[in-house]
Design a protein around this motif. Sequence first.
Motif, PDB file in Angstrom:
ATOM      1  N   ARG A 194      -7.659 -35.282  17.288  1.00 18.51           N
ATOM      2  CA  ARG A 194      -7.241 -35.172  18.676  1.00 18.51           C
ATOM      3  C   ARG A 194      -8.065 -34.134  19.450  1.00 18.51           C
ATOM      4  O   ARG A 194      -7.899 -33.986  20.663  1.00 18.51           O
ATOM      5  N   ARG A 195      -8.916 -33.411  18.743  1.00 19.69           N
ATOM      6  CA  ARG A 195      -9.793 -32.427  19.391  1.00 19.69           C
ATOM      7  C   ARG A 195     -11.096 -33.112  19.815  1.00 19.69           C
ATOM      8  O   ARG A 195     -11.650 -33.916  19.051  1.00 19.69           O
ATOM      9  N   ALA A 215      -4.441 -37.182  24.585  1.00 16.35           N
ATOM     10  CA  ALA A 215      -3.513 -36.129  24.176  1.00 16.35           C
ATOM     11  C   ALA A 215      -2.860 -35.449  25.357  1.00 16.35           C
ATOM     12  O   ALA A 215      -2.797 -34.246  25.429  1.00 16.35           O
ATOM     13  N   ARG A 226       1.369 -37.312  22.527  1.00 15.29           N
ATOM     14  CA  ARG A 226       1.088 -36.701  21.230  1.00 15.29           C
ATOM     15  C   ARG A 226       1.878 -37.385  20.124  1.00 15.29           C
ATOM     16  O   ARG A 226       1.358 -37.648  19.036  1.00 15.29           O
ATOM     17  N   GLN A 262      -0.855 -27.310  10.791  1.00 13.21           N
ATOM     18  CA  GLN A 262      -0.929 -28.306  11.855  1.00 13.21           C
ATOM     19  C   GLN A 262      -1.007 -27.634  13.220  1.00 13.21           C
ATOM     20  O   GLN A 262      -1.813 -28.021  14.078  1.00 13.21           O
ATOM     21  N   GLU A 263      -0.169 -26.622  13.447  1.00 16.51           N
ATOM     22  CA  GLU A 263      -0.153 -25.943  14.740  1.00 16.51           C
ATOM     23  C   GLU A 263      -1.478 -25.253  15.023  1.00 16.51           C
ATOM     24  O   GLU A 263      -1.973 -25.271  16.165  1.00 16.51           O
ATOM     25  N   MET A 296      -3.828 -27.992  16.002  1.00 11.20           N
ATOM     26  CA  MET A 296      -3.383 -28.687  17.216  1.00 11.20           C
ATOM     27  C   MET A 296      -3.906 -27.972  18.459  1.00 11.20           C
ATOM     28  O   MET A 296      -3.704 -26.756  18.608  1.00 11.20           O
ATOM     29  N   GLU A 300      -4.626 -33.763  13.768  1.00  9.79           N
ATOM     30  CA  GLU A 300      -4.830 -32.880  14.913  1.00  9.79           C
ATOM     31  C   GLU A 300      -6.311 -32.656  15.186  1.00  9.79           C
ATOM     32  O   GLU A 300      -6.725 -32.516  16.348  1.00  9.79           O
ATOM     33  N   HIS A 359       0.388 -39.384  16.912  1.00 10.08           N
ATOM     34  CA  HIS A 359       0.719 -39.090  15.519  1.00 10.08           C
ATOM     35  C   HIS A 359       1.035 -40.372  14.752  1.00 10.08           C
ATOM     36  O   HIS A 359       0.599 -40.549  13.609  1.00 10.08           O
ATOM     37  N   THR A 361      -8.745 -31.242  23.928  1.00  8.61           N
ATOM     38  CA  THR A 361      -8.154 -32.419  23.311  1.00  8.61           C
ATOM     39  C   THR A 361      -8.927 -33.655  23.673  1.00  8.61           C
ATOM     40  O   THR A 361      -9.739 -33.670  24.576  1.00  8.61           O
ATOM     41  N   GLY A 414      -1.131 -26.217  20.109  1.00  5.95           N
ATOM     42  CA  GLY A 414      -0.155 -25.743  19.138  1.00  5.95           C
ATOM     43  C   GLY A 414       0.188 -24.277  19.251  1.00  5.95           C
ATOM     44  O   GLY A 414      -0.448 -23.500  19.979  1.00  5.95           O
TER      45      GLY A 414
END
Length: 371
Positions: A241-242, A9, A15, A170-171, A174, A238, A19, A5, A177
């Motif tokens: 966020r990586r 994050a 988180r 999304q998961e 994420m 997401e 968002h 992340t 996730g």
Amino acid sequence: MNDTTSGTAGGTGNRKDDHVRHAVDQQHRGPDAGRSSDHSASDFDSVNFVHHALAGIDRDSVELAVKTPAGMWQAPLYINGMTGGSAGTGKINGELAVAAREARIPIASGSMSAYLRDPSLAGTFRVLRDENPDGVVIANLNANATADQARRAVGLIEANALQIHLNALQEIVMPEGDRDFAAWPANIETIAAAVEVPVIVKEVGFGLSLDTVRRLRELGVAAADVGGRGGTNFARIENERRSRGDYAFLQSWGQSTPCCLLDTAGVEGIDIFASGGVRSALDVARALALGATTVGVAGRFLSVLMEQGTAALVEEIGDWLEALRRVMTVLGAATPGDLAGCDLLLTGQVAAFCQARGIDPAPYSTRSTRT
């Protein structure tokens, strides 16, 4: 390869704040910024009303109220689920609840999973009811929830309905996730049978197909919110966020809201709600004309709140409702349901989708004469 992340994050609260920040940013840059091809135009722009110059009616005869599984709503518009789970997002929820109360439209919570993990966060969600004691408030959970958790979420905010969000894409992107979605159908069926309020299942921005909506109906779901591509892009959020941003290839995944509505048209036994990329009162009218019972808006309303304040959001919603009433006046639609009999021209990517899915767009252009 291990998921990694960005530096912001950390926990659930960070988180949730991430968002919100990314969602507001997308309102300025567009949900598909950075894609190699030009898809900046919304699929709603490929859905246009045929203008009949003598179709108009008296504006004062237009009635916006709609019947939903969660009762009569005063307008076919609601603030869709966005946030909660941190001090900052709790404050946002309170302001959104005030706007919903003053504008007299329903409001959905963001995912309440954070509260189930940490009861000290209850206030960041309970504020929706505290600030809006007589309004329609909708709880929100993911599809991994148990029946007991669903009842707790509904009870916390005295919800009029329960939203279960589907967010597999999304998961997957994420960093922290979920990776197992096999239990979702059984969980949804169990929850729908266990809670005493209607269950609405919504996608978070990648769309619901005809097969999915039919399956949801069999699982006992009262309404399906198609949550189509075109609004807040959670695959992009997401990915940002990586640390490596290595999942950009999933940014254009899914079906748009107009395409989802066309795909699911005519399904009986379940209400269809529309959200995802709704930019104006005209888009609300288009969604209703494509068969939606009611229309949810998240990103646009969040952006107005964050940048201009609660009073500006109340004014914005009021402007949307008045504009919707005027569009209906010109079209001769005395109720939101009447829009489903108005003539539509389906062009561009929407027409291409129809062709690919075996849907004939031509009858939509002559609905008023056939009616």
